[in-house]
Design a protein around this motif. Structure first.
Motif, PDB file in Angstrom:
ATOM      1  N   CYS A   1      -1.191   8.134   5.664  1.00 27.31           N
ATOM      2  CA  CYS A   1      -1.129   6.677   5.495  1.00 27.31           C
ATOM      3  C   CYS A   1       0.319   6.248   5.264  1.00 27.31           C
ATOM      4  O   CYS A   1       0.944   6.687   4.296  1.00 27.31           O
ATOM      5  CB  CYS A   1      -1.994   6.237   4.317  1.00 27.31           C
ATOM      6  SG  CYS A   1      -1.963   4.458   4.019  1.00 27.31           S
TER       7      CYS A   1
ATOM      8  N   CYS B   1     -12.162  12.119  -4.941  1.00 30.92           N
ATOM      9  CA  CYS B   1     -12.117  13.565  -4.714  1.00 30.92           C
ATOM     10  C   CYS B   1     -13.015  14.275  -5.732  1.00 30.92           C
ATOM     11  O   CYS B   1     -12.770  14.204  -6.940  1.00 30.92           O
ATOM     12  CB  CYS B   1     -10.682  14.071  -4.832  1.00 30.92           C
ATOM     13  SG  CYS B   1     -10.489  15.808  -4.410  1.00 30.92           S
TER      14      CYS B   1
ATOM     15  N   CYS C   1       0.270   5.397  -0.834  1.00 29.82           N
ATOM     16  CA  CYS C   1      -0.693   6.444  -1.182  1.00 29.82           C
ATOM     17  C   CYS C   1      -0.154   7.808  -0.760  1.00 29.82           C
ATOM     18  O   CYS C   1       0.738   7.901   0.079  1.00 29.82           O
ATOM     19  CB  CYS C   1      -2.030   6.214  -0.469  1.00 29.82           C
ATOM     20  SG  CYS C   1      -2.743   4.584  -0.710  1.00 29.82           S
ATOM     21  N   HIS C   2      -0.733   8.860  -1.333  1.00 28.95           N
ATOM     22  CA  HIS C   2      -0.454  10.208  -0.848  1.00 28.95           C
ATOM     23  C   HIS C   2      -1.706  11.066  -1.008  1.00 28.95           C
ATOM     24  O   HIS C   2      -2.774  10.572  -1.402  1.00 28.95           O
ATOM     25  CB  HIS C   2       0.769  10.827  -1.528  1.00 28.95           C
ATOM     26  CG  HIS C   2       0.688  10.985  -3.016  1.00 28.95           C
ATOM     27  ND1 HIS C   2      -0.353  11.629  -3.663  1.00 28.95           N
ATOM     28  CD2 HIS C   2       1.543  10.601  -4.015  1.00 28.95           C
ATOM     29  CE1 HIS C   2      -0.142  11.653  -4.961  1.00 28.95           C
ATOM     30  NE2 HIS C   2       0.986  11.018  -5.208  1.00 28.95           N
ATOM     31  N   SER C   3      -1.582  12.347  -0.709  1.00 29.25           N
ATOM     32  CA  SER C   3      -2.744  13.246  -0.671  1.00 29.25           C
ATOM     33  C   SER C   3      -2.768  14.211  -1.850  1.00 29.25           C
ATOM     34  O   SER C   3      -3.386  15.275  -1.771  1.00 29.25           O
ATOM     35  CB  SER C   3      -2.735  14.040   0.641  1.00 29.25           C
ATOM     36  OG  SER C   3      -1.574  14.869   0.713  1.00 29.25           O
TER      37      SER C   3
ATOM     38  N   SER D   1      -5.211   9.977   0.352  1.00 24.34           N
ATOM     39  CA  SER D   1      -4.989   9.514   1.723  1.00 24.34           C
ATOM     40  C   SER D   1      -4.114  10.492   2.495  1.00 24.34           C
ATOM     41  O   SER D   1      -3.114  10.992   1.976  1.00 24.34           O
ATOM     42  CB  SER D   1      -4.323   8.137   1.726  1.00 24.34           C
ATOM     43  OG  SER D   1      -5.190   7.157   1.211  1.00 24.34           O
ATOM     44  N   GLN D   2      -4.484  10.732   3.740  1.00 26.18           N
ATOM     45  CA  GLN D   2      -3.715  11.580   4.637  1.00 26.18           C
ATOM     46  C   GLN D   2      -3.060  10.714   5.708  1.00 26.18           C
ATOM     47  O   GLN D   2      -3.729   9.940   6.378  1.00 26.18           O
ATOM     48  CB  GLN D   2      -4.633  12.606   5.316  1.00 26.18           C
ATOM     49  CG  GLN D   2      -5.104  13.725   4.417  1.00 26.18           C
ATOM     50  CD  GLN D   2      -4.074  14.837   4.308  1.00 26.18           C
ATOM     51  OE1 GLN D   2      -2.933  14.696   4.754  1.00 26.18           O
ATOM     52  NE2 GLN D   2      -4.463  15.950   3.701  1.00 26.18           N
TER      53      GLN D   2
ATOM     54  N   ASN E   1      -8.192   6.472  -6.480  1.00 20.93           N
ATOM     55  CA  ASN E   1      -8.266   5.477  -5.412  1.00 20.93           C
ATOM     56  C   ASN E   1      -8.328   4.119  -6.111  1.00 20.93           C
ATOM     57  O   ASN E   1      -9.261   3.872  -6.887  1.00 20.93           O
ATOM     58  CB  ASN E   1      -9.533   5.720  -4.586  1.00 20.93           C
ATOM     59  CG  ASN E   1      -9.445   5.181  -3.180  1.00 20.93           C
ATOM     60  OD1 ASN E   1      -8.370   4.872  -2.680  1.00 20.93           O
ATOM     61  ND2 ASN E   1     -10.589   5.064  -2.517  1.00 20.93           N
TER      62      ASN E   1
ATOM     63  N   GLU F   1      -2.299  -1.631  -3.596  1.00 23.07           N
ATOM     64  CA  GLU F   1      -3.216  -0.547  -3.245  1.00 23.07           C
ATOM     65  C   GLU F   1      -2.510   0.796  -3.411  1.00 23.07           C
ATOM     66  O   GLU F   1      -1.372   0.958  -2.973  1.00 23.07           O
ATOM     67  CB  GLU F   1      -3.675  -0.682  -1.788  1.00 23.07           C
ATOM     68  CG  GLU F   1      -4.284  -2.028  -1.443  1.00 23.07           C
ATOM     69  CD  GLU F   1      -4.561  -2.155   0.050  1.00 23.07           C
ATOM     70  OE1 GLU F   1      -4.533  -1.125   0.764  1.00 23.07           O
ATOM     71  OE2 GLU F   1      -4.788  -3.283   0.509  1.00 23.07           O
ATOM     72  N   THR F   2      -3.210   1.752  -4.006  1.00 20.48           N
ATOM     73  CA  THR F   2      -2.599   3.061  -4.197  1.00 20.48           C
ATOM     74  C   THR F   2      -3.675   4.126  -4.312  1.00 20.48           C
ATOM     75  O   THR F   2      -4.865   3.826  -4.429  1.00 20.48           O
ATOM     76  CB  THR F   2      -1.689   3.063  -5.442  1.00 20.48           C
ATOM     77  OG1 THR F   2      -0.876   4.231  -5.435  1.00 20.48           O
ATOM     78  CG2 THR F   2      -2.501   3.007  -6.734  1.00 20.48           C
TER      79      THR F   2
ATOM     80  N   ARG G   1       0.851  -1.190   0.000  1.00 23.64           N
ATOM     81  CA  ARG G   1       0.000   0.000   0.000  1.00 23.64           C
ATOM     82  C   ARG G   1       0.884   1.236   0.000  1.00 23.64           C
ATOM     83  O   ARG G   1       1.741   1.407   0.868  1.00 23.64           O
ATOM     84  CB  ARG G   1      -0.927   0.026   1.212  1.00 23.64           C
ATOM     85  CG  ARG G   1      -1.821   1.267   1.257  1.00 23.64           C
ATOM     86  CD  ARG G   1      -2.930   1.162   2.292  1.00 23.64           C
ATOM     87  NE  ARG G   1      -3.748   2.374   2.318  1.00 23.64           N
ATOM     88  CZ  ARG G   1      -4.720   2.662   1.451  1.00 23.64           C
ATOM     89  NH1 ARG G   1      -5.002   1.809   0.476  1.00 23.64           N
ATOM     90  NH2 ARG G   1      -5.415   3.780   1.534  1.00 23.64           N
TER      91      ARG G   1
END
Length: 346
Positions: free
Chosen positions: A271, A231, A178-180, A268-269, A247, A263-264, A176
């Motif tokens: 994570c 978003c 992810c970023h924001s 996400s904040q 997402n 998962e990507t 996993r």
């Protein structure tokens, strides 16, 4: 050049296979590189590394404003055409152009005898990847793709444990990352251009999970993806009119019965990156800079993290051989993305 030493006798450079009598850094001749495109967000970082470890002779981008600003920022030459760059004394190119331009630019670079370092992914279609491979091999140039997670301490620790048989036969993998970027709106607008990118979060940030999966388990047999667009504020409507996925999850199966989950996302904040590998004799996890091994009936054991390996770009610039970042692995990443995007359930 800072840090360079002038030597009196010629030495053999392992990169360009010539004897040199000029400036050296660490026993390797200082390579001259050109920046071929600044579309990707990693272009500044790559340029700064190249300035530190080699010599940057100039930059070209299709966008006149981008290339002028970039050339001014780093005080390097601005090439106004691709041909001008390719006919320069640059020995290599760092390709940070839009993904849909990769194949065309790399083939031209190879035909001009330029070594190639590229941002992932190699190209949007496997057929184009194979054309790049043919040009690279025909012209005898070096090729390296940026797969930086293969050099990080956590994945290196887990890969070593798997190779040593610590968890037995691998039956599960999950990554996993992810970023924001979408919810905080710091990704550049062109990262939502479907034609240039070929997709959204999966083909960009999800690439890391794909090449790590192949590193551990090999080529998948099947793919099943779920992509959503999370978003939906006014700014996102302006930046992402194509509603590219922000997402995403892809599940893959393998010949030996293993399952991998990649998962990507851009939504996400806070994570952390999470890397898990399960086997029939134990389980490995890496997150928040800790690698842990667990087995039934035993207390968890924290694994020693090795030092970071030299980055793909650093290896490219100084001629150090690097495994797992070559043309075959680059082609495999595009194959995996083709599988992921070809089997999407919205």
């Amino acid at each position: 050049m800072a840090g360079a030493l002038r030597i009196k006798r010629g030495k053999f450079c392992i990169f360009c296979k010539n004897f040199h009598y000029d400036l050296w850094k660490g026993g390797i001749c200082s390579m001259k590189v050109a920046i071929l495109g600044v579309w990707h967000v990693h272009a500044p970082g790559y340029t700064e590394t190249a300035l530190r470890l080699g010599e940057v002779v100039g930059i070209y981008d299709d966008n006149p404003q981008w290339r002028a600003e970039f050339a001014g920022r780093y005080n390097i030459r601005e090439f106004t055409t691709v041909e001008e760059l390719l006919c320069s004394d640059a020995e290599a190119v760092l390709v940070c152009a839009a993904t849909n331009r990769h194949a065309e630019l790399m083939i031209a670079a190879a035909e001009h005898g330029k070594h190639i370092f590229t941002e992932k992914v190699l190209a949007l279609r496997v057929e184009d990847c194979l054309r790049v491979k043919e040009a690279v091999e025909k012209n005898g140039v070096r090729f390296v793709i940026s797969f930086p997670w293969k050099c990080h301490p956590g994945p290196l620790a887990l890969k070593r444990a798997v190779d040593e048989g610590l968890i037995g036969k691998v039956n599960y993998l999950r990554f996993r990352n992810c970023h924001s970027g979408s919810i905080d709106h710091w990704l550049p607008p062109h990262f939502y251009n479907a034609e240039e990118c070929g997709g959204g979060a999966m083909i960009d940030l999800g690439a890391h999970g794909m090449y790590l999966t192949h590193w551990i388990l090999g080529e998948p047999l099947t793919y099943a993806s779920s992509f959503t667009h999370f978003c939906r504020d006014d700014k996102d409507a302006e930046l992402n009119p194509s509603r590219l996925e922000d997402n995403a999850v892809t599940v893959m199966t393998f010949a030996g019965g293993a399952i991998a989950v990649n998962e990507t996302g851009f939504v996400s904040q806070g994570c952390p990156e999470i890397f898990e590998i399960g086997g029939d004799r134990g389980y490995l996890t890496y997150t928040r800079n800790r690698a842990v091994y667990t087995a039934a009936g035993k207390a968890p054991v924290e694994l020693e993290l090795p030092a970071s390996a030299k980055s793909p770009l650093a290896c490219f610039l100084d001629g150090t051989p690097i495994e797992g970042c070559g043309i075959e692995e680059a082609i495999m990443l595009t194959k995996m993305m083709t599988g992921a995007y070809g089997n999407v359930k919205a």
